[in-house]
Design a protein around this motif. Structure first.
Motif, PDB file in Angstrom:
ATOM      1  N   SER A 363     -35.310 -24.922 -47.529  1.00  0.00           N
ATOM      2  CA  SER A 363     -35.162 -25.096 -45.562  1.00  0.00           C
ATOM      3  C   SER A 363     -36.301 -25.206 -44.659  1.00  0.00           C
ATOM      4  N   ILE A 364     -38.016 -24.768 -45.098  1.00  0.00           N
ATOM      5  CA  ILE A 364     -38.906 -24.643 -45.096  1.00  0.00           C
ATOM      6  C   ILE A 364     -39.654 -25.906 -45.839  1.00  0.00           C
ATOM      7  N   ALA A 365     -40.050 -26.005 -46.923  1.00  0.00           N
ATOM      8  CA  ALA A 365     -40.583 -27.363 -47.387  1.00  0.00           C
ATOM      9  C   ALA A 365     -40.915 -28.353 -46.702  1.00  0.00           C
ATOM     10  N   ALA A 366     -41.324 -27.706 -45.849  1.00  0.00           N
ATOM     11  CA  ALA A 366     -41.640 -29.304 -44.599  1.00  0.00           C
ATOM     12  C   ALA A 366     -42.774 -28.959 -44.023  1.00  0.00           C
ATOM     13  N   PRO A 367     -43.609 -30.167 -43.033  1.00  0.00           N
ATOM     14  CA  PRO A 367     -44.563 -30.509 -41.963  1.00  0.00           C
ATOM     15  C   PRO A 367     -43.955 -29.320 -40.940  1.00  0.00           C
ATOM     16  N   PRO A 368     -43.146 -28.815 -40.910  1.00  0.00           N
ATOM     17  CA  PRO A 368     -42.527 -28.365 -39.336  1.00  0.00           C
ATOM     18  C   PRO A 368     -42.948 -26.734 -39.833  1.00  0.00           C
ATOM     19  N   TYR A 369     -42.738 -26.695 -40.959  1.00  0.00           N
ATOM     20  CA  TYR A 369     -42.883 -25.041 -40.996  1.00  0.00           C
ATOM     21  C   TYR A 369     -44.407 -24.577 -41.689  1.00  0.00           C
ATOM     22  N   SER A 370     -45.513 -25.029 -42.062  1.00  0.00           N
ATOM     23  CA  SER A 370     -47.036 -24.777 -41.919  1.00  0.00           C
ATOM     24  C   SER A 370     -47.441 -23.519 -41.583  1.00  0.00           C
ATOM     25  N   ALA A 371     -47.170 -24.252 -39.777  1.00  0.00           N
ATOM     26  CA  ALA A 371     -48.134 -22.612 -38.951  1.00  0.00           C
ATOM     27  C   ALA A 371     -47.391 -21.529 -40.023  1.00  0.00           C
ATOM     28  N   SER A 372     -45.644 -21.324 -39.420  1.00  0.00           N
ATOM     29  CA  SER A 372     -44.898 -20.004 -40.241  1.00  0.00           C
ATOM     30  C   SER A 372     -45.435 -20.069 -41.061  1.00  0.00           C
ATOM     31  N   SER A 373     -44.936 -20.583 -41.984  1.00  0.00           N
ATOM     32  CA  SER A 373     -45.528 -19.929 -43.521  1.00  0.00           C
ATOM     33  C   SER A 373     -46.839 -19.688 -43.821  1.00  0.00           C
ATOM     34  N   GLY A 374     -48.051 -20.266 -43.385  1.00  0.00           N
ATOM     35  CA  GLY A 374     -48.546 -20.180 -42.651  1.00  0.00           C
ATOM     36  C   GLY A 374     -48.958 -18.727 -42.981  1.00  0.00           C
ATOM     37  N   LEU A 375     -48.667 -18.322 -41.527  1.00  0.00           N
ATOM     38  CA  LEU A 375     -48.842 -16.985 -41.194  1.00  0.00           C
ATOM     39  C   LEU A 375     -48.681 -16.051 -42.092  1.00  0.00           C
ATOM     40  N   LEU A 376     -47.507 -16.135 -42.861  1.00  0.00           N
ATOM     41  CA  LEU A 376     -47.230 -14.987 -44.057  1.00  0.00           C
ATOM     42  C   LEU A 376     -48.013 -14.932 -44.609  1.00  0.00           C
ATOM     43  N   ILE A 377     -48.440 -16.190 -45.331  1.00  0.00           N
ATOM     44  CA  ILE A 377     -50.023 -16.013 -46.725  1.00  0.00           C
ATOM     45  C   ILE A 377     -51.177 -15.264 -46.429  1.00  0.00           C
ATOM     46  N   TRP A 378     -50.845 -16.052 -44.587  1.00  0.00           N
ATOM     47  CA  TRP A 378     -52.353 -15.192 -43.963  1.00  0.00           C
ATOM     48  C   TRP A 378     -52.209 -13.671 -44.134  1.00  0.00           C
ATOM     49  N   GLY A 379     -50.732 -13.530 -44.055  1.00  0.00           N
ATOM     50  CA  GLY A 379     -50.121 -11.734 -43.685  1.00  0.00           C
ATOM     51  C   GLY A 379     -50.466 -11.127 -45.179  1.00  0.00           C
ATOM     52  N   ALA A 380     -50.062 -11.926 -45.796  1.00  0.00           N
ATOM     53  CA  ALA A 380     -50.312 -11.277 -47.424  1.00  0.00           C
ATOM     54  C   ALA A 380     -51.455 -11.156 -47.772  1.00  0.00           C
ATOM     55  N   LYS A 381     -52.517 -12.355 -47.976  1.00  0.00           N
ATOM     56  CA  LYS A 381     -53.744 -12.253 -47.897  1.00  0.00           C
ATOM     57  C   LYS A 381     -54.195 -10.497 -47.557  1.00  0.00           C
ATOM     58  N   ASN A 382     -54.012 -10.280 -46.880  1.00  0.00           N
ATOM     59  CA  ASN A 382     -54.354  -8.941 -46.142  1.00  0.00           C
ATOM     60  C   ASN A 382     -53.629  -7.841 -46.360  1.00  0.00           C
ATOM     61  N   TRP A 383     -52.717  -7.817 -46.229  1.00  0.00           N
ATOM     62  CA  TRP A 383     -51.822  -7.173 -46.743  1.00  0.00           C
ATOM     63  C   TRP A 383     -53.142  -6.664 -48.453  1.00  0.00           C
ATOM     64  N   SER A 384     -52.496  -7.630 -49.201  1.00  0.00           N
ATOM     65  CA  SER A 384     -53.034  -7.058 -50.954  1.00  0.00           C
ATOM     66  C   SER A 384     -54.270  -6.877 -50.782  1.00  0.00           C
ATOM     67  N   ALA A 385     -55.348  -6.730 -49.570  1.00  0.00           N
ATOM     68  CA  ALA A 385     -56.598  -6.425 -49.418  1.00  0.00           C
ATOM     69  C   ALA A 385     -56.750  -4.606 -49.743  1.00  0.00           C
ATOM     70  N   ASP A 386     -58.103  -4.981 -50.159  1.00  0.00           N
ATOM     71  CA  ASP A 386     -58.373  -3.197 -50.584  1.00  0.00           C
ATOM     72  C   ASP A 386     -59.086  -2.711 -49.472  1.00  0.00           C
ATOM     73  N   GLU A 387     -59.312  -1.350 -49.723  1.00  0.00           N
ATOM     74  CA  GLU A 387     -60.444  -0.785 -48.891  1.00  0.00           C
ATOM     75  C   GLU A 387     -61.505  -1.455 -48.104  1.00  0.00           C
ATOM     76  N   ASP A 388     -62.229  -1.604 -48.677  1.00  0.00           N
ATOM     77  CA  ASP A 388     -63.174  -2.653 -47.612  1.00  0.00           C
ATOM     78  C   ASP A 388     -62.564  -3.753 -46.763  1.00  0.00           C
ATOM     79  N   ASP A 389     -61.438  -4.259 -47.420  1.00  0.00           N
ATOM     80  CA  ASP A 389     -61.132  -5.699 -47.085  1.00  0.00           C
ATOM     81  C   ASP A 389     -60.675  -4.782 -45.672  1.00  0.00           C
ATOM     82  N   VAL A 390     -60.108  -3.893 -45.453  1.00  0.00           N
ATOM     83  CA  VAL A 390     -59.105  -3.249 -44.698  1.00  0.00           C
ATOM     84  C   VAL A 390     -59.839  -2.810 -43.117  1.00  0.00           C
TER      85      VAL A 390
END
Ligand SMILES: Nc1ncnc2c1ncn2[C@@H]1O[C@H](COP(=O)(O)OP(=O)(O)OP(=O)(O)O)[C@@H](O)[C@H]1O
Ligand SMILES: [Mg+2]
Length: 411
Positions: A363-390
């Motif tokens: 239900s979210i693979a559509a243009p209105p959900y790009s921002a929310s999906s992007g926020l999740l990926i943004w969060g995940a990228k930062n979460w998986s960061a190593d100590e330096d990235d923290v």
């Protein structure tokens, strides 16, 4: 810390609030959506919160729905922020490279970024992000990654994104009053870019255009990073209200007409194709041509892309955006919009839905959900960061409090 972590994204739009709960390192190895919640948004005007209580209700309703679907309780989230109040400027930070060998370390790059952050901004504004665009090593410009290079002086060219303190405070209040802490406030187009643009497109130069209800976010990327962003006070609802006014129909009728029979390309419509509409206060339907409706839509769409063209110019990037324009947001679902953008802006244009998430994405693979999906990926990228990235992130924005991530949900 376990192998699996759960993150939450909240996109507070002008028409809807969308909450996504994602599991990082789950079955797909990427980010799996395990909770989705949505509620109509009624506390915003022109992209900013004007009614805290109503916004809190919308956020709480969307959070509640996502919690019910996932069986989890949301504690903190990555929250998108955009609007006319967002501004950006370039800044340089310079430091002397420490260490006996004069080899640039990650620590040095972080200190340079910290120095770039020390620009003077009015006390009514605050810094959301400090984005390094490139480094200057002993006067040599255009260095992407200076770590390991020998140098005496290191400079960073950074793009600083700021937001009005009152908008930040009001948005924060709305989320907190709905019982959710903020992991980070993220400039929405930066998050959206994560799921609709490729690295190559960002390198070549691309315009991201998120056409929402009342607002359209425009962001220009080049050489791999953001160059310019702006919010236009016009969106898909502007098209609906034009139809409502000019055809004298209610907003609901106008919206249905637009979605079912609207197009931004009047010349593609058979001039004899007639539709029956019932105007306000009339009992008997009257005929209008579908081409006439398309002309009304085209006029507003042209006005919107006029503003987009001005922002591209403001970015100083005309003729250099080889990857063209990427349209997303609910407004990108309008028939013919990509062609209209291409014709008017003179560059390749396409509509994109978010990609890169696993799990409950039907239900979210559509243009209105790009921002929310992007926020999740943004969060995940930062979460998986190593100590330096923290450490890097802690320099990086309002509430870049990574430690929070590990407790983004209550047990
Ligand atoms: N099929 C369609 N054709 C045209 N427009 C559509 C279609 N489907 C949805 N829209 C429009 O999309 C808009 C909502 O888009 P979206 O959900 O991206 O907005 P939002 O994120 O709430 O707002 P904003 O980004 O401005 O804060 C509505 O105004 C609606 O008219
Ligand atoms: Mg939006």
């Amino acid at each position: 810390m376990t192998d699996q972590t759960v993150l939450v994204a909240i996109d507070i739009g002008t028409t809807k609030v969308c909450v996504l709960i994602g599991e990082v390192g789950g079955r797909s190895g990427g980010v799996d959506v395990i909770g989705i919640g949505q509620a109509p948004s009624d506390g915003l005007r022109k992209g900013v919160v004007i009614d805290i209580d109503r916004t809190v209700q919308s956020v709480a309703a969307a959070v509640d729905a996502a919690e019910r679907l996932s069986g989890l309780k949301v504690r903190s989230a990555f929250v998108g922020i955009s609007g006319m109040h967002v501004g950006s400027q370039n800044s340089r930070g310079m430091i002397a490279v420490s260490g006996r060998q004069h080899d640039v370390t990650r620590e040095d790059t972080l200190r340079a970024i910290e120095a770039a952050r020390a620009v003077s901004i009015p006390n009514t504004r605050e810094i959301l992000h400090v984005i390094p665009r490139g480094y200057v090593v002993d006067g040599q410009e255009g260095v992407r990654d200076p770590i390991g290079m020998s140098a005496v002086r290191l400079e960073v060219e950074a793009h600083i994104v700021t937001a009005s303190s009152s908008s930040v405070t009001n948005l924060t209040k709305c989320v907190q009053k709905a019982g959710v802490e903020i992991d980070e406030l993220v400039l929405t187009p930066l998050a959206t870019a994560e799921v609709v643009l490729t690295d190559e497109e960002r390198e070549l130069g691309v315009v991201l255009c998120d056409i929402g209800g009342d607002t359209t976010d425009v962001a220009v990327f080049q050489d791999g990073s953001i160059r310019h962003c702006a919010t236009i006070q016009m969106g898909a609802r502007s098209v609906t209200s034009d139809l409502g006014l000019l055809l004298r129909v209610t907003p609901d009728v106008a919206e249905t007409l637009k979605i079912k029979q609207g197009t931004a390309l009047p010349l593609e419509v058979d001039p004899d194709e007639v539709m029956q509409i019932t105007s306000i206060g009339e009992e008997v339907p009257r005929p209008i041509t579908r081409r006439h409706m398309a002309q009304i839509i085209e006029a507003r769409t042209a006005e919107l892309f006029d503003h987009v063209a001005r922002e591209i110019e403001a970015a100083g990037a005309t003729n250099r955006l080889q990857a063209g324009v990427v349209l997303t947001g609910g407004g990108a679902l309008l028939t013919g919009i990509a062609r209209a953008a291409r014709d008017q802006l003179g560059m390749a244009a396409r509509v994109m839905s978010p990609t890169g998430l696993g799990g409950l994405t039907d239900s979210i693979a559509a243009p209105p959900y790009s921002a929310s999906s992007g926020l999740l990926i943004w969060g995940a990228k930062n979460w998986s960061a190593d100590e330096d990235d923290v450490a890097a992130r802690s320099l990086d924005g309002v509430g870049g409090r990574l430690s929070r991530l590990f407790r983004s949900l209550m047990p």
